[in-house]
Scaffold this motif. Structure first.
Motif, PDB file in Angstrom:
ATOM      1  N   ARG A   1       0.811  -1.218   0.000  1.00  0.00           N
ATOM      2  CA  ARG A   1       0.000   0.000   0.000  1.00  0.00           C
ATOM      3  C   ARG A   1       0.842   1.264   0.000  1.00  0.00           C
ATOM      4  O   ARG A   1       0.532   2.243  -0.677  1.00  0.00           O
ATOM      5  CB  ARG A   1      -0.920   0.009   1.220  1.00  0.00           C
ATOM      6  N   MET A   2       1.935   1.289   0.777  1.00  0.00           N
ATOM      7  CA  MET A   2       2.647   2.537   0.952  1.00  0.00           C
ATOM      8  C   MET A   2       3.612   2.839  -0.194  1.00  0.00           C
ATOM      9  O   MET A   2       4.195   3.910  -0.241  1.00  0.00           O
ATOM     10  CB  MET A   2       3.405   2.533   2.281  1.00  0.00           C
ATOM     11  N   THR A   3       3.791   1.889  -1.121  1.00  0.00           N
ATOM     12  CA  THR A   3       4.561   2.221  -2.313  1.00  0.00           C
ATOM     13  C   THR A   3       3.827   3.233  -3.174  1.00  0.00           C
ATOM     14  O   THR A   3       4.414   3.818  -4.083  1.00  0.00           O
ATOM     15  CB  THR A   3       4.850   0.960  -3.155  1.00  0.00           C
ATOM     16  N   LEU A   4       2.545   3.433  -2.891  1.00  0.00           N
ATOM     17  CA  LEU A   4       1.811   4.490  -3.596  1.00  0.00           C
ATOM     18  C   LEU A   4       2.431   5.854  -3.351  1.00  0.00           C
ATOM     19  O   LEU A   4       2.312   6.761  -4.184  1.00  0.00           O
ATOM     20  CB  LEU A   4       0.353   4.507  -3.144  1.00  0.00           C
ATOM     21  N   LEU A   5       3.116   6.022  -2.219  1.00  0.00           N
ATOM     22  CA  LEU A   5       3.748   7.305  -1.935  1.00  0.00           C
ATOM     23  C   LEU A   5       4.917   7.583  -2.871  1.00  0.00           C
ATOM     24  O   LEU A   5       5.395   8.717  -2.945  1.00  0.00           O
ATOM     25  CB  LEU A   5       4.230   7.347  -0.485  1.00  0.00           C
ATOM     26  N   ASP A   6       5.393   6.555  -3.577  1.00  0.00           N
ATOM     27  CA  ASP A   6       6.442   6.786  -4.567  1.00  0.00           C
ATOM     28  C   ASP A   6       5.957   7.718  -5.676  1.00  0.00           C
ATOM     29  O   ASP A   6       6.774   8.332  -6.373  1.00  0.00           O
ATOM     30  CB  ASP A   6       6.904   5.464  -5.177  1.00  0.00           C
ATOM     31  N   HIS A   7       4.636   7.811  -5.844  1.00  0.00           N
ATOM     32  CA  HIS A   7       4.071   8.682  -6.869  1.00  0.00           C
ATOM     33  C   HIS A   7       3.865  10.108  -6.349  1.00  0.00           C
ATOM     34  O   HIS A   7       3.300  10.940  -7.061  1.00  0.00           O
ATOM     35  CB  HIS A   7       2.747   8.106  -7.369  1.00  0.00           C
ATOM     36  N   PHE A   8       4.317  10.367  -5.140  1.00  0.00           N
ATOM     37  CA  PHE A   8       4.263  11.708  -4.547  1.00  0.00           C
ATOM     38  C   PHE A   8       5.673  12.050  -4.046  1.00  0.00           C
ATOM     39  O   PHE A   8       5.930  12.063  -2.835  1.00  0.00           O
ATOM     40  CB  PHE A   8       3.263  11.755  -3.392  1.00  0.00           C
ATOM     41  N   PRO A   9       6.609  12.297  -4.955  1.00  0.00           N
ATOM     42  CA  PRO A   9       8.013  12.461  -4.542  1.00  0.00           C
ATOM     43  C   PRO A   9       8.231  13.631  -3.589  1.00  0.00           C
ATOM     44  O   PRO A   9       9.011  13.512  -2.630  1.00  0.00           O
ATOM     45  CB  PRO A   9       8.754  12.658  -5.869  1.00  0.00           C
ATOM     46  N   ASP A  10       7.572  14.760  -3.813  1.00  0.00           N
ATOM     47  CA  ASP A  10       7.779  15.917  -2.932  1.00  0.00           C
ATOM     48  C   ASP A  10       7.260  15.637  -1.527  1.00  0.00           C
ATOM     49  O   ASP A  10       7.925  15.968  -0.534  1.00  0.00           O
ATOM     50  CB  ASP A  10       7.077  17.151  -3.511  1.00  0.00           C
ATOM     51  N   GLU A  11       6.095  15.030  -1.457  1.00  0.00           N
ATOM     52  CA  GLU A  11       5.514  14.739  -0.153  1.00  0.00           C
ATOM     53  C   GLU A  11       6.316  13.660   0.577  1.00  0.00           C
ATOM     54  O   GLU A  11       6.510  13.743   1.801  1.00  0.00           O
ATOM     55  CB  GLU A  11       4.066  14.282  -0.322  1.00  0.00           C
ATOM     56  N   LYS A  12       6.794  12.675  -0.159  1.00  0.00           N
ATOM     57  CA  LYS A  12       7.602  11.629   0.460  1.00  0.00           C
ATOM     58  C   LYS A  12       8.906  12.199   0.992  1.00  0.00           C
ATOM     59  O   LYS A  12       9.350  11.856   2.099  1.00  0.00           O
ATOM     60  CB  LYS A  12       7.874  10.517  -0.559  1.00  0.00           C
ATOM     61  N   GLU A  13       9.521  13.081   0.216  1.00  0.00           N
ATOM     62  CA  GLU A  13      10.759  13.718   0.668  1.00  0.00           C
ATOM     63  C   GLU A  13      10.508  14.563   1.916  1.00  0.00           C
ATOM     64  O   GLU A  13      11.335  14.603   2.833  1.00  0.00           O
ATOM     65  CB  GLU A  13      11.336  14.576  -0.457  1.00  0.00           C
ATOM     66  N   PHE A  14       9.342  15.208   1.969  1.00  0.00           N
ATOM     67  CA  PHE A  14       9.001  16.014   3.140  1.00  0.00           C
ATOM     68  C   PHE A  14       8.856  15.122   4.380  1.00  0.00           C
ATOM     69  O   PHE A  14       9.341  15.463   5.466  1.00  0.00           O
ATOM     70  CB  PHE A  14       7.699  16.772   2.882  1.00  0.00           C
ATOM     71  N   ILE A  15       8.206  13.977   4.232  1.00  0.00           N
ATOM     72  CA  ILE A  15       8.004  13.083   5.371  1.00  0.00           C
ATOM     73  C   ILE A  15       9.330  12.531   5.865  1.00  0.00           C
ATOM     74  O   ILE A  15       9.608  12.510   7.073  1.00  0.00           O
ATOM     75  CB  ILE A  15       7.048  11.939   4.982  1.00  0.00           C
ATOM     76  N   ILE A  16      10.179  12.095   4.939  1.00  0.00           N
ATOM     77  CA  ILE A  16      11.478  11.560   5.343  1.00  0.00           C
ATOM     78  C   ILE A  16      12.330  12.646   5.981  1.00  0.00           C
ATOM     79  O   ILE A  16      12.981  12.429   7.013  1.00  0.00           O
ATOM     80  CB  ILE A  16      12.201  10.946   4.125  1.00  0.00           C
ATOM     81  N   GLY A  17      12.312  13.834   5.395  1.00  0.00           N
ATOM     82  CA  GLY A  17      13.118  14.918   5.947  1.00  0.00           C
ATOM     83  C   GLY A  17      12.596  15.475   7.250  1.00  0.00           C
ATOM     84  O   GLY A  17      13.319  16.198   7.952  1.00  0.00           O
ATOM     85  N   SER A  18      11.353  15.148   7.610  1.00  0.00           N
ATOM     86  CA  SER A  18      10.776  15.717   8.835  1.00  0.00           C
ATOM     87  C   SER A  18      11.487  15.233  10.080  1.00  0.00           C
ATOM     88  O   SER A  18      11.412  15.882  11.133  1.00  0.00           O
ATOM     89  CB  SER A  18       9.291  15.365   8.917  1.00  0.00           C
ATOM     90  N   PHE A  19      12.211  14.122   9.998  1.00  0.00           N
ATOM     91  CA  PHE A  19      12.882  13.602  11.187  1.00  0.00           C
ATOM     92  C   PHE A  19      14.092  14.450  11.575  1.00  0.00           C
ATOM     93  O   PHE A  19      14.556  14.376  12.706  1.00  0.00           O
ATOM     94  CB  PHE A  19      13.301  12.153  10.952  1.00  0.00           C
ATOM     95  N   THR A  20      14.604  15.226  10.657  1.00  0.00           N
ATOM     96  CA  THR A  20      15.736  16.100  10.959  1.00  0.00           C
ATOM     97  C   THR A  20      15.414  17.562  10.730  1.00  0.00           C
ATOM     98  O   THR A  20      16.258  18.423  10.977  1.00  0.00           O
ATOM     99  CB  THR A  20      16.953  15.703  10.094  1.00  0.00           C
ATOM    100  N   ASP A  21      14.214  17.842  10.232  1.00  0.00           N
ATOM    101  CA  ASP A  21      13.811  19.216   9.972  1.00  0.00           C
ATOM    102  C   ASP A  21      13.566  19.946  11.293  1.00  0.00           C
ATOM    103  O   ASP A  21      12.930  19.407  12.207  1.00  0.00           O
ATOM    104  CB  ASP A  21      12.543  19.226   9.105  1.00  0.00           C
ATOM    105  N   ALA A  22      14.039  21.173  11.404  1.00  0.00           N
ATOM    106  CA  ALA A  22      13.935  21.913  12.663  1.00  0.00           C
ATOM    107  C   ALA A  22      12.487  22.150  13.063  1.00  0.00           C
ATOM    108  O   ALA A  22      12.148  22.148  14.252  1.00  0.00           O
ATOM    109  CB  ALA A  22      14.681  23.244  12.542  1.00  0.00           C
ATOM    110  N   THR A  23      11.607  22.360  12.085  1.00  0.00           N
ATOM    111  CA  THR A  23      10.205  22.615  12.398  1.00  0.00           C
ATOM    112  C   THR A  23       9.428  21.335  12.650  1.00  0.00           C
ATOM    113  O   THR A  23       8.602  21.259  13.564  1.00  0.00           O
ATOM    114  CB  THR A  23       9.543  23.392  11.243  1.00  0.00           C
TER     115      THR A  23
END
Length: 780
Positions: free
Chosen positions: A156-178
């Motif tokens: 199911r979650m491979t569907l997020l591969d079709h949302f590259p910007d959103e996926k990058e945002f989720i992955i980057g949220s673990f180190t993002d200051a905000t």
């Protein structure tokens, strides 16, 4: 229903050899006449259509030719090879219809050879595919060191591969200051939602002691009775396992004897009934609304459910080899598989267990129709058919959800149709089969009978999607089968009799609908998300139709929207979220994909072949705003049931982020702000709904952490203030190391326990991978 004419026996006598021309050394190139599957597997092909090899292996639907089969084009071949794929509507109309009346007919009216044989295919072998064509195939292999896992098309979650910007945002949220403070606070909420309970770790001297413990673990008789009836009235429709009158009688004897003799089982009740009862209680305990006072009195603690799911396998392991070859023990295994699914076991483990269950049933011969066995009574024959249908159905559903092949092929399904009777009509000592009920009348067997009528094409669809798909060769085949399934589904649904409104009937109809839609939406999705979607607008339309239909069921079970004379509690809504958790999130993400791409002209263009669909399907009635409202309603349903069993922030957070993002076509900065708001919305809902653990439970196990309490959320909707020190008595101290947020226990949000820096270098498609310590994407 007319059967397909048997093909003529091929003349396999080799032609007499001719003398080679001594003056010519060059051999003439042999024309390609064998079918694709025989050439790929290097088998001898008799060049019929379908060929003998494909018929023996149940691959009739895959038997295709690069240049058509040999032989002169007669009228029969012309009928079989139309210019465009056409649906055999006469066969579709027989699904769940007249075929059900014929007791000697195989299940359903579907015949694999009904599929067209003139699909456009490529002459190139699959082993000669270029890297570009390989990238279009389904599934992928993920490797990290010595560990590997195959991610099937159904993940199911491979569907997020079709949302590259959103996926990058989720992955980057673990180190993002905000975002880091937000996701780390959600880590604590996620841990509170998924508190792990230690299973029963105890050795028993013998099976007698084990049975005594199983009997002792049962709740009060009133609770047992209520949960047992809740299961029998709601689940013994589409998926039938037990004989309801017999099971009720045995449970009554068990409860009466238990009152007089606390720790012993009556001699008239087999031990397997006790094991079945524990599994049934584990399933029915999820059909509840914890906020409803009436049902809360019948609630079973998580510790007790975990104990049941531990005791049942122990009892099965205590059986000797011959004791496992009984219908009663096979029923226990089937109910245990259903109980594990209802209690959020991972789909990959369920798929492995369902395959073992199919083979256990085959070892008992359930895959062979028992009609001509003189050693079995009519009652036993029907019970075997009913249980075999349920076991195959479970394996089909778990295989489709994981993108893996089923344990059986459509050619393995040859039993005659299930009797259209109530369980009360089936008596153990009956000499003959009872008279069937009319098709327009409801009976216990009707939902399973209708579902079984579409078993073969759904098996073909599931196994087709589990192959290494090459769109150049398979796309027409995929689309045709999807349309075939959709038309068959409509024929089945039209045969459901109209009944007075009952919750049990409503849930049964919804379960039947979703089980029938799953293969079609998976087929359409394969094309709609490919780079050939623009050439096949009917695929995107199919995704829209079926996704909206699945999400609409949430409204039918929500007491805030549904008919109040039918639905008064959220118990059925909660149960739907558990049983169809994968379908809900997949459909929501697919609609987000369409919301983002709605401006494309594909949505409003006519289908390629209008003859394959009803005229009502030529246009899509939804707008971008109406689709947004549907996804928004689904997200609200998730947020409103926070704290209920099965709630998972790993599903809710990505959906909230996606919905905010796809509605906006502006600058990247503006999109980022909206995705942050989507995250804050989920956090705010968690703060209001989820009781947090005590302070010592939320602290990291190793090392100390600075006091990094989440700062006040900006741009948050106004409302009552929230103080983390009030109510729950917890100090928000989150673990950090070298400036990087660290995970807290299991089931948290951080995807990499060794630091987030290495995570982006490894393409983990938002999949369940507990063995890889990817706990953010853990079990669901």
């Amino acid at each position: 229903m007319s059967a397909n004419p048997a093909p003529a026996t091929p003349d396999l006598t080799p032609p007499a050899p001719t003398s080679p021309n001594p003056t010519t050394s060059r051999k003439r190139a042999r024309p390609t006449k064998s079918c694709f599957e025989c050439r790929r597997k290097k088998l001898k092909c008799d060049r019929l259509q379908p060929c003998l090899q494909c018929k023996k292996l149940g691959r009739e639907a895959l038997c295709t030719y690069a240049h058509g089969p040999p032989g002169p084009p007669d009228s029969e071949n012309a009928e079989r090879s139309p210019k465009r794929p056409k649906v055999d509507v006469s066969r579709l109309n027989s699904w769940g219809g007249e075929a059900a009346r014929d007791l000697n007919a195989p299940i359903g009216g579907y015949v694999a050879t009904a599929l067209p044989m003139d699909y456009k295919t490529t002459v190139q072998e699959s082993t000669d595919r270029t890297d570009e064509s390989q990238s279009k195939t389904s599934g992928r292999l993920q490797v990290e060191g010595s560990k590997s896992r195959y991610i099937g098309l159904g993940d199911r979650m491979t569907l997020l591969d079709h949302f590259p910007d959103e996926k990058e945002f989720i992955i980057g949220s673990f180190t993002d200051a905000t975002m880091a403070p937000i996701v780390n606070e959600m880590t604590i909420f996620q841990r509170a939602l998924h508190r792990k309970i230690q299973p029963l770790d105890r050795l028993f001297e013998d099976r007698t002691a084990l049975v005594a413990e199983m009997l002792k673990s049962l709740p009060e008789n009133t609770t047992v009775e209520a949960l047992k009836e809740r299961y029998l009235t709601n689940m013994e429709t589409v998926l039938r396992v037990v004989h309801v009158p017999t099971f009720r009688r045995q449970c009554s004897e068990l409860q009466s004897f238990r009152t007089a003799h606390n720790s012993t089982l009556p001699s008239t009740v087999p031990e397997s009934v006790l094991a079945q009862l524990l599994a049934i209680i584990s399933i029915a305990s999820r059909l509840i609304d914890s906020k409803d006072l009436k049902t809360s009195e019948q609630a079973i603690s998580e510790e007790r459910v975990t104990t049941y799911l531990t005791l049942i396998p122990k009892w099965l392991d205590s059986l000797k080899s011959k004791e496992r070859l009984t219908i009663d023990s096979l029923r226990v295994e089937t109910l245990l598989l259903m109980a594990r699914f209802a209690n959020m076991a991972t789909l990959l483990n369920l798929w492995k267990e369902s395959g073992g269950l199919v083979r256990a049933a085959m070892a008992m011969g359930l895959h062979r129709d028992p009609e001509h066995s003189s050693d079995l009574s009519p009652f036993a024959k029907e019970q075997r058919r009913k249980l075999w249908q349920t076991i195959v159905e479970l394996d089909l559903q778990f295989s489709l959800a994981t993108g893996m092949p089923c344990a059986v092929q459509s050619s393995d399904i040859g039993s005659r149709t299930l009797l259209l009777v109530n369980d009360d009509d089936l008596v153990e000592d009956m000499p003959n089969y009872p008279v069937e009920r009319p098709l327009d009348a409801w009976c216990d067997a009707l939902p399973q009978n209708l579902l079984a009528s579409a078993m073969k094409p759904r098996l073909d669809a599931t196994n087709l999607l589990a192959r290494d798909i090459d769109f150049n060769a398979d796309i027409d085949r995929i689309l045709f089968l999807a349309k075939y399934l959709e038309l068959g589904m409509r024929s089945i649904q039209a045969r459901l009799p109209q009944q007075p409104k009952m919750k049990q009937r409503l849930l049964s109809d919804i379960m039947l609908d979703v089980h029938l839609r799953r293969p079609a939406i998976a087929l359409y999705q394969t094309v709609a998300l490919s780079d050939q979607a623009s050439r096949h607008p009917e695929a995107r339309k199919g995704v829209l139709r079926n996704s909206v239909a699945i999400l609409t069921h949430l409204d039918a079970l929500d007491p805030a929207i549904a008919d109040l004379d039918t639905i008064q509690s959220k118990d059925y809504l909660n149960f739907f979220h558990i049983l169809f958790r994968d379908d809900i999130i997949k459909s929501s993400i697919l609609l987000c994909y369409e919301i983002r791409a709605f401006y494309l002209p594909v949505i409003n263009s006519p289908p390629v072949d209008p003859a394959l669909l009803d005229n009502s399907e030529e246009s899509i009635p939804w707008t971008k705003h109406s689709l947004t409202r549907i996804v928004e309603s689904t997200l609200n349903s998730y947020l409103q049931r926070l704290g209920e069993f099965g709630t998972d922030l790993k599903i809710i957070l990505p959906l909230s982020i996606l919905l905010q993002s796809v509605r906006f076509d502006g600058t990247p900065e503006g999109k980022r702000d909206l995705m942050i708001k989507g995250s804050e919305r989920v956090l705010q809902a968690c703060r209001k709904a989820i009781p947090l653990p005590r302070a010592q439970d939320a602290q990291p196990q190793n090392g100390t952490a600075p006091n990094t309490q989440t700062p006040p959320l900006s741009n948050m909707p106004t409302g009552e203030s929230w103080n983390p020190h009030q109510g729950f008595g917890i100090v928000m101290q989150l673990p950090y190391e070298n400036g990087i947020p660290q995970p807290i226990g299991n089931g948290d949000f951080n995807p990499n326990v060794n630091g987030a820096g290495a995570f982006p270098n490894f393409e983990l498609g938002f999949s369940d991978w507990d063995l890889m310590d990817q706990s953010w994407f853990g079990s669901y």
